[in-house]
Design an enzyme around this catalytic site. Structure first.
Site, PDB file in Angstrom:
ATOM      1  N   ASN A  84       0.831  -1.212   0.000  1.00 41.09           N
ATOM      2  CA  ASN A  84       0.000   0.000   0.000  1.00 41.09           C
ATOM      3  C   ASN A  84       0.860   1.253   0.000  1.00 41.09           C
ATOM      4  OD1 ASN A  84      -0.087  -1.213   2.838  1.00 41.09           O
ATOM      5  ND2 ASN A  84      -1.011   0.713   3.354  1.00 41.09           N
ATOM      6  N   ASP A  85       0.656   2.209   0.857  1.00 40.71           N
ATOM      7  CA  ASP A  85       1.201   3.577   0.715  1.00 40.71           C
ATOM      8  C   ASP A  85       2.656   3.666   0.262  1.00 40.71           C
ATOM      9  OD1 ASP A  85      -1.032   3.520   2.357  1.00 40.71           O
ATOM     10  OD2 ASP A  85      -0.104   4.592   3.994  1.00 40.71           O
TER      11      ASP A  85
HETATM   12  N1  DQQ Z   1      -1.680   3.163   5.801  1.00 42.24           N
HETATM   13  C1  DQQ Z   1      -0.639   3.071   6.788  1.00 42.24           C
HETATM   14  C2  DQQ Z   1      -0.916   4.180   7.768  1.00 42.24           C
HETATM   15  C3  DQQ Z   1      -1.671   5.141   6.934  1.00 42.24           C
HETATM   16  C4  DQQ Z   1      -2.542   4.273   6.102  1.00 42.24           C
HETATM   17  C5  DQQ Z   1      -0.702   1.718   7.404  1.00 42.24           C
HETATM   18  C6  DQQ Z   1      -3.074   4.923   4.849  1.00 42.24           C
HETATM   19  O1  DQQ Z   1       0.276   4.723   8.290  1.00 42.24           O
HETATM   20  O2  DQQ Z   1      -2.367   6.085   7.732  1.00 42.24           O
HETATM   21  O3  DQQ Z   1      -0.476   0.727   6.423  1.00 42.24           O
HETATM   22  O4  DQQ Z   1      -3.382   3.990   3.851  1.00 42.24           O
END
Ligand code: DQQ
Length: 481
Positions: free
Chosen positions: A18-19
Protein backbone atom coordinates in the site's frame (compact mmCIF):
# COMPACT_ATOMS: atom_id res chain seq x y z
CA UNK A 1 0.82 -14.93 -16.80
CA UNK A 2 -1.77 -13.04 -14.72
CA UNK A 3 -3.61 -10.84 -17.26
CA UNK A 4 -4.53 -8.29 -14.57
CA UNK A 5 -1.02 -7.68 -13.26
CA UNK A 6 0.17 -4.27 -14.52
CA UNK A 7 3.23 -4.36 -16.77
CA UNK A 8 4.53 -0.81 -16.71
CA UNK A 9 3.45 0.43 -13.27
CA UNK A 10 5.38 -0.21 -10.08
CA UNK A 11 4.26 -3.10 -7.94
CA UNK A 12 5.88 -5.64 -5.68
CA UNK A 13 6.88 -9.06 -7.01
CA UNK A 14 4.24 -10.65 -4.75
CA UNK A 15 1.95 -10.08 -1.78
CA UNK A 16 0.40 -6.92 -0.39
CA UNK A 17 1.52 -3.34 -1.00
CA UNK A 18 0.00 0.00 0.00
CA UNK A 19 1.20 3.58 0.71
CA UNK A 20 4.36 4.98 -0.88
CA UNK A 21 6.79 5.97 1.90
CA UNK A 22 10.14 7.75 2.20
CA UNK A 23 10.24 9.07 -1.38
CA UNK A 24 13.61 10.66 -2.03
CA UNK A 25 16.18 11.13 -4.75
CA UNK A 26 19.54 10.36 -3.22
CA UNK A 27 22.76 10.97 -5.16
CA UNK A 28 20.84 10.81 -8.41
CA UNK A 29 18.91 7.64 -7.63
CA UNK A 30 15.18 7.64 -6.86
CA UNK A 31 14.13 5.56 -3.85
CA UNK A 32 10.62 4.34 -3.29
CA UNK A 33 9.82 2.75 0.06
CA UNK A 34 6.32 1.48 0.57
CA UNK A 35 4.01 -0.26 3.01
CA UNK A 36 3.93 -3.99 2.47
CA UNK A 37 3.04 -7.30 4.01
CA UNK A 38 5.88 -9.62 2.95
CA UNK A 39 3.93 -12.72 3.93
CA UNK A 40 0.53 -12.43 2.26
CA UNK A 41 -1.59 -10.57 -0.29
CA UNK A 42 -3.71 -8.97 2.45
CA UNK A 43 -3.11 -5.84 4.55
CA UNK A 44 -1.32 -6.43 7.88
CA UNK A 45 2.12 -7.01 9.44
CA UNK A 46 3.34 -3.75 7.93
CA UNK A 47 6.96 -3.48 6.79
CA UNK A 48 8.71 -1.00 4.51
CA UNK A 49 9.48 -2.47 1.09
CA UNK A 50 12.13 -0.78 -1.03
CA UNK A 51 12.93 -0.18 -4.70
CA UNK A 52 15.21 2.20 -6.59
CA UNK A 53 15.22 3.70 -10.05
CA UNK A 54 17.16 6.10 -12.22
CA UNK A 55 14.03 7.37 -14.01
CA UNK A 56 10.96 6.66 -11.81
CA UNK A 57 9.75 4.14 -14.42
CA UNK A 58 12.19 1.22 -14.43
CA UNK A 59 12.53 -0.04 -10.85
CA UNK A 60 14.82 -2.46 -9.16
CA UNK A 61 13.41 -4.39 -6.20
CA UNK A 62 15.60 -4.23 -3.07
CA UNK A 63 15.49 -6.09 0.24
CA UNK A 64 12.80 -5.13 2.77
CA UNK A 65 14.03 -1.98 4.50
CA UNK A 66 12.20 -1.87 7.84
CA UNK A 67 10.50 -4.59 9.88
CA UNK A 68 8.71 -4.37 13.24
CA UNK A 69 11.08 -4.81 16.22
CA UNK A 70 9.71 -7.30 18.79
CA UNK A 71 9.19 -5.40 22.03
CA UNK A 72 9.92 -2.10 20.28
CA UNK A 73 7.67 0.92 19.77
CA UNK A 74 6.83 -0.38 16.26
CA UNK A 75 6.25 -4.03 17.23
CA UNK A 76 2.75 -3.99 15.69
CA UNK A 77 3.84 -2.48 12.40
CA UNK A 78 6.13 -0.05 10.64
CA UNK A 79 3.53 2.33 9.27
CA UNK A 80 3.86 5.25 6.89
CA UNK A 81 6.41 8.04 6.92
CA UNK A 82 8.84 10.12 4.92
CA UNK A 83 12.53 10.64 4.10
CA UNK A 84 14.74 13.71 4.59
CA UNK A 85 18.38 14.63 4.11
CA UNK A 86 19.68 14.85 7.70
CA UNK A 87 23.01 16.73 7.42
CA UNK A 88 24.14 14.44 4.61
CA UNK A 89 22.53 11.25 5.89
CA UNK A 90 19.19 9.94 4.61
CA UNK A 91 16.80 9.79 7.55
CA UNK A 92 13.30 8.33 7.76
CA UNK A 93 10.58 9.43 10.12
CA UNK A 94 7.91 6.76 10.33
CA UNK A 95 4.95 5.63 12.38
CA UNK A 96 5.56 2.91 14.95
CA UNK A 97 2.38 1.03 15.67
CA UNK A 98 2.07 -0.33 19.19
CA UNK A 99 -1.36 -1.77 19.98
CA UNK A 100 -3.72 1.10 19.25
CA UNK A 101 -0.97 3.65 19.97
CA UNK A 102 1.10 5.35 17.32
CA UNK A 103 4.58 6.82 17.89
CA UNK A 104 6.96 8.72 15.66
CA UNK A 105 10.19 6.76 15.12
CA UNK A 106 13.44 7.58 13.33
CA UNK A 107 15.75 5.49 11.15
CA UNK A 108 18.73 6.49 9.04
CA UNK A 109 21.14 5.05 6.54
CA UNK A 110 24.94 5.04 6.78
CA UNK A 111 25.44 3.25 3.48
CA UNK A 112 23.67 5.40 0.93
CA UNK A 113 20.24 3.75 1.42
CA UNK A 114 21.31 0.14 1.02
CA UNK A 115 20.14 -0.49 4.56
CA UNK A 116 18.25 1.45 7.23
CA UNK A 117 19.15 1.45 10.90
CA UNK A 118 16.64 2.35 13.58
CA UNK A 119 17.57 5.10 16.04
CA UNK A 120 18.28 3.59 19.45
CA UNK A 121 16.29 6.30 21.23
CA UNK A 122 13.00 5.47 19.48
CA UNK A 123 10.32 6.64 19.67
CA UNK A 124 11.29 10.27 19.09
CA UNK A 125 7.70 11.35 19.76
CA UNK A 126 5.72 9.14 22.08
CA UNK A 127 2.23 10.60 22.20
CA UNK A 128 0.08 13.58 21.28
CA UNK A 129 -0.13 16.51 23.68
CA UNK A 130 -2.31 15.75 26.72
CA UNK A 131 -5.88 16.95 26.62
CA UNK A 132 -6.51 16.30 22.93
CA UNK A 133 -9.03 13.60 22.07
CA UNK A 134 -7.65 12.37 18.76
CA UNK A 135 -8.40 9.76 16.11
CA UNK A 136 -4.95 8.62 14.93
CA UNK A 137 -1.50 10.21 15.31
CA UNK A 138 0.52 9.14 12.35
CA UNK A 139 2.24 9.49 8.99
CA UNK A 140 4.97 12.13 9.59
CA UNK A 141 5.82 14.54 6.78
CA UNK A 142 9.02 16.48 7.58
CA UNK A 143 10.79 19.47 6.01
CA UNK A 144 13.41 22.09 6.91
CA UNK A 145 12.44 25.71 7.40
CA UNK A 146 14.34 28.60 9.04
CA UNK A 147 17.07 26.31 10.37
CA UNK A 148 14.65 23.93 12.10
CA UNK A 149 12.84 20.73 11.26
CA UNK A 150 9.07 20.85 10.97
CA UNK A 151 6.76 17.88 10.99
CA UNK A 152 3.08 17.33 10.31
CA UNK A 153 1.09 14.38 11.60
CA UNK A 154 -2.30 13.22 10.39
CA UNK A 155 -5.12 12.97 12.91
CA UNK A 156 -8.74 13.80 13.62
CA UNK A 157 -10.32 15.74 16.49
CA UNK A 158 -12.84 13.23 17.79
CA UNK A 159 -16.28 14.29 16.64
CA UNK A 160 -14.95 17.36 14.79
CA UNK A 161 -13.23 16.00 11.68
CA UNK A 162 -9.70 15.76 10.32
CA UNK A 163 -6.70 17.78 11.42
CA UNK A 164 -2.98 18.07 10.84
CA UNK A 165 -0.72 18.66 13.86
CA UNK A 166 2.48 20.69 13.58
CA UNK A 167 5.73 20.07 15.46
CA UNK A 168 9.26 21.47 15.27
CA UNK A 169 12.66 20.11 16.27
CA UNK A 170 16.27 21.27 16.18
CA UNK A 171 17.55 17.75 15.41
CA UNK A 172 14.76 15.28 14.45
CA UNK A 173 14.82 13.69 17.91
CA UNK A 174 13.33 16.29 20.23
CA UNK A 175 9.90 17.51 19.07
CA UNK A 176 7.83 20.43 20.27
CA UNK A 177 4.12 20.89 19.54
CA UNK A 178 3.00 24.06 17.77
CA UNK A 179 -0.76 23.49 17.59
CA UNK A 180 -2.71 22.33 14.57
CA UNK A 181 -1.51 23.40 11.14
CA UNK A 182 -5.17 23.17 10.07
CA UNK A 183 -8.37 21.57 11.31
CA UNK A 184 -11.42 20.70 9.22
CA UNK A 185 -13.79 22.59 11.45
CA UNK A 186 -17.45 21.64 11.67
CA UNK A 187 -19.13 20.20 8.61
CA UNK A 188 -21.27 22.77 6.86
CA UNK A 189 -24.29 21.85 4.75
CA UNK A 190 -22.84 23.70 1.74
CA UNK A 191 -19.56 21.75 1.80
CA UNK A 192 -19.44 19.79 -1.41
CA UNK A 193 -16.86 17.28 -0.24
CA UNK A 194 -16.92 15.46 3.07
CA UNK A 195 -13.39 15.56 4.48
CA UNK A 196 -13.76 12.57 6.79
CA UNK A 197 -13.24 11.88 10.50
CA UNK A 198 -9.47 11.80 10.20
CA UNK A 199 -6.75 12.79 7.77
CA UNK A 200 -4.10 10.21 6.92
CA UNK A 201 -0.79 10.77 5.17
CA UNK A 202 -0.52 14.57 5.05
CA UNK A 203 1.95 15.80 2.44
CA UNK A 204 2.59 19.57 2.80
CA UNK A 205 4.78 21.65 0.50
CA UNK A 206 5.17 25.01 -1.28
CA UNK A 207 4.13 25.14 -4.94
CA UNK A 208 3.76 28.04 -7.35
CA UNK A 209 3.80 30.74 -4.67
CA UNK A 210 1.20 29.02 -2.48
CA UNK A 211 1.18 25.92 -0.27
CA UNK A 212 -0.46 22.60 -0.99
CA UNK A 213 -1.69 20.06 1.53
CA UNK A 214 -2.55 16.57 0.31
CA UNK A 215 -4.53 14.47 2.75
CA UNK A 216 -6.17 11.07 2.59
CA UNK A 217 -9.62 11.58 4.07
CA UNK A 218 -10.85 8.61 6.05
CA UNK A 219 -14.18 7.91 7.68
CA UNK A 220 -15.27 4.42 8.55
CA UNK A 221 -18.81 5.55 9.45
CA UNK A 222 -21.52 7.10 7.27
CA UNK A 223 -21.14 9.28 5.20
CA UNK A 224 -17.83 7.41 4.76
CA UNK A 225 -14.67 8.71 3.14
CA UNK A 226 -11.63 7.04 1.62
CA UNK A 227 -10.16 9.37 -0.97
CA UNK A 228 -7.44 11.93 -1.51
CA UNK A 229 -8.05 15.64 -1.23
CA UNK A 230 -5.83 18.55 -2.01
CA UNK A 231 -6.00 21.97 -0.46
CA UNK A 232 -4.22 25.04 -1.75
CA UNK A 233 -3.81 28.18 0.29
CA UNK A 234 -1.50 30.34 2.38
CA UNK A 235 0.98 29.18 5.03
CA UNK A 236 1.61 32.01 7.49
CA UNK A 237 2.79 32.01 11.10
CA UNK A 238 2.75 28.22 11.03
CA UNK A 239 -0.91 28.00 10.20
CA UNK A 240 -2.33 26.94 6.84
CA UNK A 241 -5.46 28.68 5.61
CA UNK A 242 -7.14 26.73 2.88
CA UNK A 243 -8.54 28.61 -0.08
CA UNK A 244 -9.39 25.75 -2.42
CA UNK A 245 -10.40 22.16 -1.70
CA UNK A 246 -10.84 19.45 -4.29
CA UNK A 247 -10.34 15.75 -4.85
CA UNK A 248 -6.87 15.04 -6.15
CA UNK A 249 -8.16 12.03 -8.04
CA UNK A 250 -11.80 11.31 -8.82
CA UNK A 251 -11.35 7.54 -8.72
CA UNK A 252 -11.97 7.81 -4.96
CA UNK A 253 -10.72 4.72 -3.10
CA UNK A 254 -8.55 3.71 -6.05
CA UNK A 255 -6.08 6.56 -5.46
CA UNK A 256 -4.92 6.90 -1.89
CA UNK A 257 -2.10 7.94 0.43
CA UNK A 258 -0.03 9.83 -2.18
CA UNK A 259 3.25 11.33 -1.10
CA UNK A 260 4.87 14.25 -2.96
CA UNK A 261 8.63 14.84 -2.93
CA UNK A 262 11.06 17.27 -4.51
CA UNK A 263 13.61 15.70 -6.83
CA UNK A 264 17.13 16.98 -7.51
CA UNK A 265 15.82 18.96 -10.49
CA UNK A 266 13.36 20.78 -8.25
CA UNK A 267 10.31 18.95 -9.60
CA UNK A 268 7.46 18.20 -7.20
CA UNK A 269 6.41 14.61 -7.92
CA UNK A 270 3.55 12.64 -6.37
CA UNK A 271 3.09 8.89 -6.30
CA UNK A 272 -0.14 7.34 -5.02
CA UNK A 273 -1.31 3.85 -4.22
CA UNK A 274 -4.15 2.16 -6.08
CA UNK A 275 -5.93 -0.62 -4.23
CA UNK A 276 -7.63 -3.54 -5.95
CA UNK A 277 -11.31 -3.53 -6.91
CA UNK A 278 -11.76 -7.28 -6.60
CA UNK A 279 -12.58 -9.48 -3.65
CA UNK A 280 -10.02 -10.38 -1.01
CA UNK A 281 -10.31 -14.01 -2.12
CA UNK A 282 -9.45 -12.99 -5.68
CA UNK A 283 -6.48 -10.95 -4.43
CA UNK A 284 -5.19 -13.85 -2.34
CA UNK A 285 -5.63 -16.21 -5.27
CA UNK A 286 -3.69 -13.81 -7.52
CA UNK A 287 -0.92 -13.58 -4.91
CA UNK A 288 -0.49 -9.82 -5.19
CA UNK A 289 -2.45 -6.70 -4.32
CA UNK A 290 -1.78 -2.99 -4.82
CA UNK A 291 -0.01 -0.96 -7.47
CA UNK A 292 1.51 2.53 -7.58
CA UNK A 293 0.06 5.03 -10.02
CA UNK A 294 2.37 6.64 -12.56
CA UNK A 295 4.37 9.40 -10.88
CA UNK A 296 2.75 12.80 -11.47
CA UNK A 297 4.40 16.17 -11.87
CA UNK A 298 2.58 18.75 -9.79
CA UNK A 299 2.21 22.44 -10.51
CA UNK A 300 -0.25 25.17 -9.74
CA UNK A 301 -2.64 26.76 -12.22
CA UNK A 302 -2.80 30.57 -11.80
CA UNK A 303 -6.34 30.16 -10.42
CA UNK A 304 -5.11 27.87 -7.63
CA UNK A 305 -6.09 24.54 -9.15
CA UNK A 306 -3.59 21.72 -8.94
CA UNK A 307 -2.09 20.74 -12.29
CA UNK A 308 -1.07 17.10 -12.59
CA UNK A 309 0.84 15.59 -15.49
CA UNK A 310 2.30 12.15 -15.94
CA UNK A 311 6.07 12.45 -15.64
CA UNK A 312 7.69 12.88 -19.07
CA UNK A 313 9.94 9.87 -18.36
CA UNK A 314 6.88 7.68 -19.05
CA UNK A 315 7.19 8.61 -22.73
CA UNK A 316 10.24 6.35 -22.94
CA UNK A 317 7.83 3.41 -22.72
CA UNK A 318 6.06 4.32 -25.93
CA UNK A 319 6.40 1.66 -28.59
CA UNK A 320 4.50 1.28 -31.84
CA UNK A 321 2.40 4.36 -32.57
CA UNK A 322 -0.78 4.90 -34.54
CA UNK A 323 -2.24 8.34 -35.26
CA UNK A 324 -5.47 9.69 -36.71
CA UNK A 325 -6.46 13.23 -37.57
CA UNK A 326 -9.75 14.99 -38.13
CA UNK A 327 -12.17 12.14 -37.46
CA UNK A 328 -15.89 12.70 -37.28
CA UNK A 329 -17.60 10.26 -34.96
CA UNK A 330 -21.29 9.90 -35.72
CA UNK A 331 -23.83 8.38 -33.36
CA UNK A 332 -24.16 4.67 -34.08
CA UNK A 333 -27.61 3.64 -35.33
CA UNK A 334 -29.54 1.58 -32.78
CA UNK A 335 -28.06 -1.88 -32.43
CA UNK A 336 -24.92 -0.98 -34.36
CA UNK A 337 -21.45 -1.02 -32.77
CA UNK A 338 -19.54 2.17 -32.01
CA UNK A 339 -16.67 3.39 -34.22
CA UNK A 340 -13.54 1.30 -33.98
CA UNK A 341 -10.18 2.35 -35.40
CA UNK A 342 -8.38 0.00 -37.71
CA UNK A 343 -5.47 -1.65 -35.95
CA UNK A 344 -6.01 -0.11 -32.53
CA UNK A 345 -6.48 -2.46 -29.59
CA UNK A 346 -4.63 -3.56 -26.50
CA UNK A 347 -4.43 -3.63 -22.71
CA UNK A 348 -1.15 -1.72 -22.29
CA UNK A 349 -1.63 1.54 -24.16
CA UNK A 350 -1.21 5.26 -23.86
CA UNK A 351 -3.73 7.35 -25.81
CA UNK A 352 -3.98 11.09 -26.32
CA UNK A 353 -7.34 12.14 -27.74
CA UNK A 354 -8.14 15.75 -28.64
CA UNK A 355 -11.91 16.26 -28.80
CA UNK A 356 -13.06 19.38 -30.59
CA UNK A 357 -15.63 20.82 -28.23
CA UNK A 358 -16.84 23.75 -30.29
CA UNK A 359 -19.77 21.97 -31.91
CA UNK A 360 -20.24 19.21 -29.40
CA UNK A 361 -20.73 21.75 -26.65
CA UNK A 362 -23.28 23.70 -28.64
CA UNK A 363 -25.26 20.54 -29.50
CA UNK A 364 -28.02 19.93 -27.06
CA UNK A 365 -27.21 17.10 -24.68
CA UNK A 366 -24.47 15.54 -26.76
CA UNK A 367 -22.13 13.18 -25.06
CA UNK A 368 -19.14 11.41 -26.47
CA UNK A 369 -16.06 9.55 -25.47
CA UNK A 370 -14.06 6.39 -25.60
CA UNK A 371 -14.71 2.75 -24.90
CA UNK A 372 -11.69 0.77 -23.82
CA UNK A 373 -11.09 -2.87 -22.92
CA UNK A 374 -14.10 -3.68 -25.09
CA UNK A 375 -14.97 -7.19 -26.21
CA UNK A 376 -16.02 -7.44 -29.88
CA UNK A 377 -19.71 -7.64 -29.00
CA UNK A 378 -19.53 -5.07 -26.20
CA UNK A 379 -20.26 -7.66 -23.48
CA UNK A 380 -17.37 -6.13 -21.56
CA UNK A 381 -16.28 -2.52 -21.90
CA UNK A 382 -15.13 0.44 -19.82
CA UNK A 383 -16.60 3.78 -20.71
CA UNK A 384 -14.92 7.19 -20.58
CA UNK A 385 -17.79 9.57 -21.25
CA UNK A 386 -17.80 13.37 -21.59
CA UNK A 387 -21.08 15.10 -20.83
CA UNK A 388 -20.69 18.85 -21.43
CA UNK A 389 -24.29 19.63 -20.55
CA UNK A 390 -24.16 17.96 -17.17
CA UNK A 391 -20.60 19.22 -16.76
CA UNK A 392 -19.07 15.91 -15.96
CA UNK A 393 -16.73 13.29 -17.20
CA UNK A 394 -17.66 9.78 -16.18
CA UNK A 395 -15.56 6.64 -16.06
CA UNK A 396 -17.93 3.70 -15.90
CA UNK A 397 -16.71 0.27 -14.88
CA UNK A 398 -20.15 -1.35 -14.51
CA UNK A 399 -19.60 -3.39 -17.66
CA UNK A 400 -15.83 -3.78 -17.34
CA UNK A 401 -15.94 -7.37 -16.21
CA UNK A 402 -18.32 -10.29 -16.22
CA UNK A 403 -16.55 -11.69 -13.18
CA UNK A 404 -18.52 -11.59 -9.94
CA UNK A 405 -15.51 -10.94 -7.75
CA UNK A 406 -15.10 -7.40 -9.07
CA UNK A 407 -16.56 -4.20 -7.60
CA UNK A 408 -17.94 -2.05 -10.43
CA UNK A 409 -18.91 1.60 -10.28
CA UNK A 410 -19.39 4.93 -12.01
CA UNK A 411 -16.82 7.55 -11.06
CA UNK A 412 -17.17 11.12 -12.12
CA UNK A 413 -15.14 14.27 -12.47
CA UNK A 414 -17.13 17.50 -12.24
CA UNK A 415 -15.74 19.28 -15.28
CA UNK A 416 -16.56 22.67 -16.73
CA UNK A 417 -16.31 22.34 -20.50
CA UNK A 418 -17.16 25.99 -21.18
CA UNK A 419 -14.37 28.14 -22.57
CA UNK A 420 -12.39 25.09 -23.77
CA UNK A 421 -12.18 24.53 -27.51
CA UNK A 422 -10.25 21.29 -27.35
CA UNK A 423 -10.42 18.77 -24.52
CA UNK A 424 -7.35 16.60 -24.25
CA UNK A 425 -7.85 13.21 -22.65
CA UNK A 426 -4.72 11.31 -21.89
CA UNK A 427 -5.46 7.72 -21.01
CA UNK A 428 -3.09 5.07 -19.70
CA UNK A 429 -4.23 1.45 -19.82
CA UNK A 430 -2.10 -1.09 -18.03
CA UNK A 431 -3.97 -4.36 -17.55
CA UNK A 432 -6.09 -3.72 -14.43
CA UNK A 433 -5.23 -0.03 -13.94
CA UNK A 434 -6.58 2.87 -15.99
CA UNK A 435 -5.56 6.49 -15.45
CA UNK A 436 -7.46 9.27 -17.21
CA UNK A 437 -6.03 12.80 -17.30
CA UNK A 438 -8.41 15.55 -18.47
CA UNK A 439 -6.49 18.62 -19.63
CA UNK A 440 -4.01 17.94 -16.79
CA UNK A 441 -6.55 19.53 -14.44
CA UNK A 442 -8.37 16.45 -13.24
CA UNK A 443 -7.29 12.85 -12.95
CA UNK A 444 -9.25 9.66 -12.35
CA UNK A 445 -7.75 6.27 -11.52
CA UNK A 446 -9.90 3.19 -12.04
CA UNK A 447 -9.39 -0.57 -11.75
CA UNK A 448 -10.82 -3.08 -14.23
CA UNK A 449 -10.53 -6.86 -14.57
CA UNK A 450 -12.10 -7.94 -17.87
CA UNK A 451 -12.72 -11.69 -17.82
CA UNK A 452 -12.47 -12.21 -21.59
CA UNK A 453 -9.14 -12.39 -23.36
CA UNK A 454 -10.67 -10.52 -26.31
CA UNK A 455 -11.67 -7.49 -24.19
CA UNK A 456 -8.95 -5.38 -25.74
CA UNK A 457 -10.91 -3.26 -28.22
CA UNK A 458 -10.95 0.53 -28.36
CA UNK A 459 -13.88 2.47 -29.80
CA UNK A 460 -15.12 6.04 -30.04
CA UNK A 461 -18.73 7.00 -29.57
CA UNK A 462 -21.01 9.99 -29.85
CA UNK A 463 -24.61 10.35 -28.75
CA UNK A 464 -27.11 13.04 -29.66
CA UNK A 465 -24.95 14.32 -32.52
CA UNK A 466 -21.48 13.93 -34.00
CA UNK A 467 -18.21 14.83 -32.34
CA UNK A 468 -14.97 15.71 -34.09
CA UNK A 469 -11.71 14.22 -32.92
CA UNK A 470 -9.02 16.65 -33.98
CA UNK A 471 -6.26 14.12 -33.31
CA UNK A 472 -5.74 10.77 -31.68
CA UNK A 473 -2.34 9.25 -30.94
CA UNK A 474 -1.95 5.82 -29.42
CA UNK A 475 1.14 3.92 -28.39
CA UNK A 476 1.63 0.33 -27.34
CA UNK A 477 3.49 0.66 -24.04
CA UNK A 478 6.55 -1.44 -23.36
CA UNK A 479 6.62 -3.51 -20.19
CA UNK A 480 9.09 -2.64 -17.43
CA UNK A 481 8.92 -6.04 -15.76
N1 DQQ B 1 -1.68 3.16 5.80
C1 DQQ B 1 -0.64 3.07 6.79
C2 DQQ B 1 -0.92 4.18 7.77
C3 DQQ B 1 -1.67 5.14 6.93
C4 DQQ B 1 -2.54 4.27 6.10
C5 DQQ B 1 -0.70 1.72 7.40
C6 DQQ B 1 -3.07 4.92 4.85
O1 DQQ B 1 0.28 4.72 8.29
O2 DQQ B 1 -2.37 6.08 7.73
O3 DQQ B 1 -0.48 0.73 6.42
O4 DQQ B 1 -3.38 3.99 3.85
Amino acid sequence: MDPHRPRYHFLRPANWMNDPNGLIQWQGVYHLFYQCNPEAAVWGNMHWGHASSSNLIHWQHLPTALAPTPGGPDHDGVWSGCAVNWNGLPAMLYTGRDGESEHVCLAFSHDGLHTLEKYSGNPVLFAPPPGLDLVGFRDPCVWQEDGQWWMTLGTGMRGAGGAVLLYSSPDLTDWQYHGPLITAGPRRAQDAIWTGEMWECPSFFPLGGQHVLLISAMDTHPPYALYTLYMTGAYRDHRFSMERLSKMDWGDVYYYAPQAFLDERGRRIAIGWSREARSIDAQVAAGWAGVMTLPRLLDLHPDGRLLQQPIPEAEALRGERRSWEDLTINPAPAGQPPTTLEGLSGDTLEMIVDFDLREARAGNGRSFGLLVRRSPGGEEQTEIRCEPRSRRLVVGTRRSSQSESVTPGDYEIPFDFSGIDTLRLRVFLDCSIIEVYADDLAVLTARVYPSRPDSTGIALFAEGGPVRVARLDAWQMQPVW
